[in-house]
Design an enzyme around this catalytic site. Structure first.
Site, PDB file in Angstrom:
ATOM      1  N   HIS A  83     -10.068   0.630   8.886  1.00  0.00           N
ATOM      2  CA  HIS A  83      -9.815   1.188   7.785  1.00  0.00           C
ATOM      3  C   HIS A  83     -10.411   0.811   6.471  1.00  0.00           C
ATOM      4  O   HIS A  83     -10.575   1.404   5.542  1.00  0.00           O
ATOM      5  CB  HIS A  83      -7.985   1.096   7.384  1.00  0.00           C
ATOM      6  CG  HIS A  83      -7.704  -0.275   6.960  1.00  0.00           C
ATOM      7  ND1 HIS A  83      -7.056  -1.167   7.555  1.00  0.00           N
ATOM      8  CD2 HIS A  83      -7.646  -0.385   5.513  1.00  0.00           C
ATOM      9  CE1 HIS A  83      -6.569  -2.005   6.910  1.00  0.00           C
ATOM     10  NE2 HIS A  83      -6.857  -1.776   5.524  1.00  0.00           N
ATOM     11  N   ASP A 219      -7.290  -1.852  14.921  1.00  0.00           N
ATOM     12  CA  ASP A 219      -7.779  -1.506  13.657  1.00  0.00           C
ATOM     13  C   ASP A 219      -9.132  -2.516  13.170  1.00  0.00           C
ATOM     14  O   ASP A 219      -9.021  -3.284  12.523  1.00  0.00           O
ATOM     15  CB  ASP A 219      -6.778  -1.748  12.581  1.00  0.00           C
ATOM     16  CG  ASP A 219      -7.138  -1.332  10.906  1.00  0.00           C
ATOM     17  OD1 ASP A 219      -8.372  -0.874  11.090  1.00  0.00           O
ATOM     18  OD2 ASP A 219      -6.252  -1.125  10.357  1.00  0.00           O
ATOM     19  N   SER A 645      -6.945  -7.224   4.036  1.00  0.00           N
ATOM     20  CA  SER A 645      -7.369  -6.510   5.389  1.00  0.00           C
ATOM     21  C   SER A 645      -8.678  -7.083   5.824  1.00  0.00           C
ATOM     22  O   SER A 645      -9.614  -7.078   5.140  1.00  0.00           O
ATOM     23  CB  SER A 645      -7.193  -5.038   5.035  1.00  0.00           C
ATOM     24  OG  SER A 645      -6.014  -4.602   5.170  1.00  0.00           O
TER      25      SER A 645
HETATM   26  N1  ARG Z   1      -0.989  -0.491   4.871  1.00  0.00           N
HETATM   27  C1  ARG Z   1      -2.343  -0.918   5.267  1.00  0.00           C
HETATM   28  C2  ARG Z   1      -3.020  -1.412   3.871  1.00  0.00           C
HETATM   29  O1  ARG Z   1      -2.468  -1.453   2.812  1.00  0.00           O
HETATM   30  C3  ARG Z   1      -3.284  -0.220   5.916  1.00  0.00           C
HETATM   31  C4  ARG Z   1      -3.639   1.190   5.098  1.00  0.00           C
HETATM   32  C5  ARG Z   1      -4.455   2.045   5.972  1.00  0.00           C
HETATM   33  N2  ARG Z   1      -3.870   2.884   6.879  1.00  0.00           N
HETATM   34  C6  ARG Z   1      -3.231   3.900   6.283  1.00  0.00           C
HETATM   35  N3  ARG Z   1      -2.482   4.725   7.400  1.00  0.00           N
HETATM   36  N4  ARG Z   1      -3.349   4.528   5.311  1.00  0.00           N
HETATM   37  O2  ARG Z   1      -4.134  -1.290   3.450  1.00  0.00           O
HETATM   38  N1  ASP Z   2      -3.368  -3.284   4.527  1.00  0.00           N
HETATM   39  C1  ASP Z   2      -3.647  -4.203   3.359  1.00  0.00           C
HETATM   40  C2  ASP Z   2      -5.168  -4.100   3.151  1.00  0.00           C
HETATM   41  O1  ASP Z   2      -5.980  -3.017   3.274  1.00  0.00           O
HETATM   42  C3  ASP Z   2      -3.274  -5.554   3.715  1.00  0.00           C
HETATM   43  C4  ASP Z   2      -1.758  -5.763   3.341  1.00  0.00           C
HETATM   44  O2  ASP Z   2      -1.330  -5.125   2.131  1.00  0.00           O
HETATM   45  O3  ASP Z   2      -0.999  -6.403   3.829  1.00  0.00           O
HETATM   46  O4  ASP Z   2      -5.741  -5.287   2.530  1.00  0.00           O
END
Ligand code: ARG
Ligand code: ASP
Length: 715
Positions: A83, A219, A645
Site C-alpha cells: 500500500h 502487504d 507502514s
Molecule cells: N490501515 C492501514 C494504514 O493506515 C492500511 C491502509 C491501506 N489499506 C486500505 N485498505 N485502505 O495505512
Molecule cells: N497503516 C498505517 C500506515 O500506513 C500504519 C498504522 O496506522 O498503524 O502507516
C-alpha cells in the site's frame, strides 16, 4: 514469604514494564536499553544508533515522506508495503500490463522500473540543538513573537550547521516545543520498482479486513535504490549503480513464538498522547462522531454505485479506500477510548498532576494550566467542529465543492496577487484538472452532495453558517446545482476558465455550484478561521507548558516519550495475543489456512490467485513453512502509528522477522492513549514474503541477493 512477595513484585514490574512509547534512537542508551534487554534484546543501543560506525538506523529510510522502508541487500534492495508502493505500481500499470492485478517482478536489474518523484531519505546524524533554537525567546512575551524568533533561529541553524554538499539539515521539535533536534539527512532520488505481488495477495482483504485482526495480507513490495558512481544521491540516470548501504538487514526465518522480543524502527507521523482530558473528551464525543457520520454518508452512496457499475468501481476504488481508511480508524479509536475510560484515566492523572504542582511549590507557574485548558477547549469546541465540517464536507468528500474550492483560491489570487499570477494559476489549473475529471462521475457526486450539504446545513454549528444555507431544502438545492453548474464536467469546467480575468470571474460567480462553495468558504474564512487560529495558538502554548511540567514533575523512572512527528523512532515489545472483549481471545499468528478460509472466488476483496491455491494444496512451502503450515501475519505490543507502514520488525538480534503495516481495530486509539492490553501492531511474517518471492514468483534472482538466516540444523 518476603521472598514470594519480592518475586511477585518483580513479576508485576516485568509485566507492567512495557507501556508503549516511540523512542528517539540516539537516546535509547540512557532511557531504554535496560528495559529492552530485560524484554530479551541481545544487541546494544550503540548497534541500533551510532554516529561512529554503521548501525541499524542506516538501513531504515523514510519512504516517499509518508511510509518507512528497510534495506535488505548489499545492492540497495529495499522492502516496504504494497500500500506504500501502490501509486508507483499503479503508474506503471496499463490494460496490457496490469501490475496491480497480476503483480510485477524484475528477473534482471535491467527490467526494474524507474519512478518519477519517488525518494527515500536516510538519517545520517541526530543532534540536540534545543539551547540554540530557544536562544532569546525568554524575554519575549507574545506567543506569536516567540514563534517568529524560533523560526529565525531555526533557519539560521539549518543554513550554518556543517553537512556534506548532498546532505540536508532539518530541525524538528519534540515534546511540544521543549526540545529541538537537528537531523542531517540524505535523500536518494533514483528508486526503481523491483517487485510487487498481485493485489489479491498484497491487498488481500482490502477494506473489509483493513484495521482488523486476524489478518492475511501479503502487504509488501520491493524497490531498489540507485546512486551515482560515488554512492551518492543522483537524479535518475541509466549510468547510476545499485546503492551500497552502510547496513542491511539479514532476514531471519528461524521461527517466532509468543512473548518473543520485537522492535520496530520507522517514521511514525503524528500522535497526541498528552492532551488534557477535556480535549480527549471532545474527540470522543464531538469531533470523531461528526467526521464518521459525514464519511459514512459519502461512502454509502459511493458503495451503492460501485456495486452496480464496473466503470464507477474503477473510478472510485482508490478514493473510496482512502476515505474509508480513516473513517474506520476513527470508529475504532472512539470505541477504544471509551472502553479504556481514557477520559477518566486522564482526569485521574490530572488530579495527581495538581498535587505534584502544589507539592513542588509551582502553583504560580503551572497551577492554572488545567483550568486554562478547560476554558480554551470549551471555547474552541464549536470552531473546531465547524472546521471539521468544512474540511470534511467541502474540501474532502463532495467533489463538486472541492473542485469549486480551487476556483475560489483562483479568485483569491487575483485579489491578492493580480492578473499575471491569476493567469499562471488558471493555466496550471485548466491543464491539470483532467486527472480529476477522469475519475469523476456527476451522478455519484450529486447523491453525495445531497447527503453532505444536508448534514452541513443541519448539524454544523448554526451560528457560522452562510445565509445561503439557512433552512435549505437539500434535494431542491442539489437538483438546481447539478442541472446548472459547469463544475460537473471537464469541458464545462474548462469553458468557465476561457477569457480574461474579468470574464472568468463573472462566469464563475454566475455559476450555481460556485456560489455554494464561495458562500461556504467566505463564511468559514470570516466566522471560523480567525477565532479558531487564535484559540489554537493558545492551546499550543498551553500544551508546551503542560509538557514541560509533566517532564519536570514526573519521577525519572517514568520515562516520557515525545509524540510522533515523522522522525525516526524505535518502539519495542513482545509478540502477544489480546483479549478485546468478554470471551474473545485473539492468537498472535495467522497462516495460509486462514487465507483459504476467507477465499471467495471472483470477489474483489477475497479472491486468491490460482498459483497460490496450487502451492497451498501441494503444501509446497520450501524452507519457509513450519510443520505443514505457512505463517502469514503476526501481532505484537509495539506502539506504532500512520507512517510506520513498511517499518522493519526486528528480533532480539536485529534481524528482520516481519514488515509492519497496520494495527488492530480495538487498539487504534493508541494515537491518543496507549493501552498495553489491546494495542497491537500487525506485521507480515518475513517467511511469507520470501515464500511469495521464491515459490510464487520464482524470482530466485531476488532471493539470491538476500542474507537469509535459517534455523540451525538438528543433528
Ligand atoms: N490501515 C492501514 C494504514 O493506515 C492500511 C491502509 C491501506 N489499506 C486500505 N485498505 N485502505 O495505512
Ligand atoms: N497503516 C498505517 C500506515 O500506513 C500504519 C498504522 O496506522 O498503524 O502507516
Amino acid at each position: 514469604m518476603r521472598f514470594i512477595k519480592l518475586l511477585l513484585l518483580l513479576f508485576v514490574i516485568q509485566t507492567q514494564a512495557q507501556q508503549g512509547g516511540m523512542w528517539i534512537p540516539s537516546m535509547l542508551k540512557g532511557m531504554n536499553e535496560g528495559e529492552m534487554k530485560t524484554l530479551g534484546m541481545k544487541i546494544s543501543a550503540e548497534q541500533i544508533y551510532s554516529i561512529n560506525q554503521s548501525s541499524l538506523k542506516d538501513a531504515v529510510p523514510h519512504f516517499d515522506g509518508g511510509c518507512t522502508a528497510e534495506v535488505i541487500s548489499d545492492k540497495g534492495l529495499i522492502l516496504t508495503n504494497h500500500h506504500c508502493g501502490f501509486d508507483n505500481i499503479q503508474s506503471h500499470s496499463t490494460v496490457e500490463h496490469d501490475y496491480l492485478t497480476n503483480g510485477f517482478w524484475a528477473y534482471k536489474m535491467e527490467e526494474e522500473l524507474p519512478n518519477k518523484d519517488l525518494e527515500v531519505t536516510f538519517v545520517v546524524k541526530i543532534e540536540d540543538v534545543t539551547s540554540k533554537i530557544i536562544e532569546g525567546i525568554a524575554s519575549l512575551t507574545s506567543e506569536a513573537e516567540k514563534q517568529k524568533k524560533i523560526q529565525q533561529n531555526t533557519s539560521e541553524l539549518v543554513k550554518n550547521s556543517p553537512k556534506e554538499a548532498w546532505q540536508e539539515n532539518r530541525v524538528k521539535t519534540f515534546y511540544d516545543g521543549n526540545q529541538y533536534l537537528l537531523f542531517v539527512v540524505e535523500s536518494y532520488k533514483d528508486i526503481r520498482l523491483v517487485g510487487a505481488p498481485p493485489s489479491s495477495i498484497g491487498k488481500f482483504g482490502s477494506d473489509t479486513d483493513n484495521w482488523v485482526w486476524p489478518r492475511h495480507t501479503g502487504d509488501f513490495s520491493l524497490f531498489r535504490i540507485y546512486a551515482d558512481k560515488n554512492n551518492r544521491p543522483a537524479a535518475y540516470s541509466a549510468d547510476n549503480v545499485p546503492y551500497k548501504p552502510k547496513h542491511f538487514f539479514p532476514i531471519s526465518i528461524t521461527g517466532l513464538k509468543e512473548n518473543d522480543f520485537t522492535m520496530v524502527m520507522g517514521y511514525p507521523g503524528r500522535t497526541t498522547e498528552y492532551l488534557p482530558s477535556v480535549a480527549v473528551n471532545q474527540i470522543v464525543e464531538t469531533l470523531n462522531p461528526a467526521k464518521v457520520e459525514i464519511r459514512d454518508a459519502a461512502l454509502k452512496v459511493q458503495d451503492r454505485f460501485m456495486r452496480k457499475d464496473k466503470a464507477i468501481k474503477i473510478q472510485y476504488a482508490a478514493k473510496y479506500a482512502s476515505v474509508a481508511n480513516y473513517w474506520k480508524k476513527w470508529m475504532g479509536e472512539t470505541k477504544g477510548l471509551k472502553k479504556a475510560n481514557a477520559v477518566a484515566e486522564k482526569q485521574k492523572f490530572e488530579k495527581d498532576f495538581q498535587q505534584k504542582v502544589a507539592k513542588a511549590g509551582k502553583q504560580a507557574e503551572y497551577g492554572n494550566l488545567l483550568s486554562e485548558f478547560e476554558k480554551n477547549y470549551t471555547e474552541i469546541k464549536d470552531y473546531a467542529l465547524a472546521r471539521d465540517y468544512f474540511s470534511e464536507v467541502a474540501l474532502r468528500n463532495t467533489e463538486l465543492l472541492s473542485v469549486g474550492y480551487k476556483l475560489y483560491q483562483l479568485e483569491q489570487i487575483l485579489n491578492s496577487k493580480g492578473d499575471q499570477s491569476f493567469t499562471d494559476r488558471k493555466n496550471t489549473l485548466s491543464s491539470g484538472i483532467g486527472d480529476f475529471y477522469k475519475d469523476y462521475n456527476a451522478e455519484v457526486d450529486k447523491n453525495v452532495f445531497e447527503q453532505l450539504i444536508n448534514l452541513y446545513a443541519t448539524k454544523s454549528p448554526k451560528q457560522f453558517l452562510p445565509e445561503s444555507l439557512n433552512n435549505i431544502n437539500a434535494s431542491q438545492l442539489t437538483t438546481e446545482v447539478f442541472a446548472n453548474s459547469k463544475l460537473t464536467s471537464l469541458e464545462k469546467f474548462r469553458s468557465l476558465l476561457e477569457g480574461d480575468s474579468k470574464t472568468v470571474i463573472e462566469k464563475m460567480n454566475a455559476d450555481k455550484g460556485y456560489q455554494v462553495i464561495k458562500s461556504m468558504a467566505d463564511a468559514f474564512t470570516k466566522n471560523v478561521a480567525p477565532k479558531y487560529d487564535e484559540l489554537n495558538l493558545k492551546n499550543i502554548a498551553l500544551q508546551r507548558t503542560y509538557m514541560k511540567a509533566i517532564l519536570e514533575l514526573s519521577p525519572k523512572s517514568a520515562r516520557i516519550f515525545p509524540d510522533a512527528n515523522s522522525t525516526l523512532r524505535v518502539t519495542y515489545g513482545k509478540i502477544k495475543g489480546y483479549k478485546p472483549n468478554d470471551a474473545v481471545y485473539y492468537e498472535p499468528f495467522t497462516t495460509l489456512d486462514g487465507v483459504m478460509e476467507k477465499y471467495v472466488p471472483g470477489d474483489y476483496e477475497f479472491d486468491v490467485p490460482q498459483k497460490l491455491i496450487d502451492l497451498y494444496n501441494a503444501k509446497d512451502y520450501g524452507i519457509y513453512g513450519v510443520k505443514g503450515k505457512m505463517p502469514v501475519c503476526f501481532i505484537a505490543t509495539n506502539h506504532t502509528t500512520g507512517g510506520n507502514s513498511g517499518s522493519p520488525a526486528l528480533d532480539k538480534n536485529g534481524n528482520l522477522i516481519g514488515l509492519n503495516f497496520d494495527r488492530v481495530w480495538e487498539g487504534t486509539m493508541s494515537d491518543v492513549y496507549y493501552s498495553p492490553d489491546i494495542c497491537r501492531n500487525i506485521m507480515v511474517d518475513s517467511r511469507y514474503i520470501l515464500f511469495i518471492i521464491d515459490k510464487y514468483a520464482g524470482a530466485k534472482n531476488i532471493i539470491n541477493e538476500l542474507k537469509i538466516i535459517q534455523p540451525a540444523k538438528k543433528k
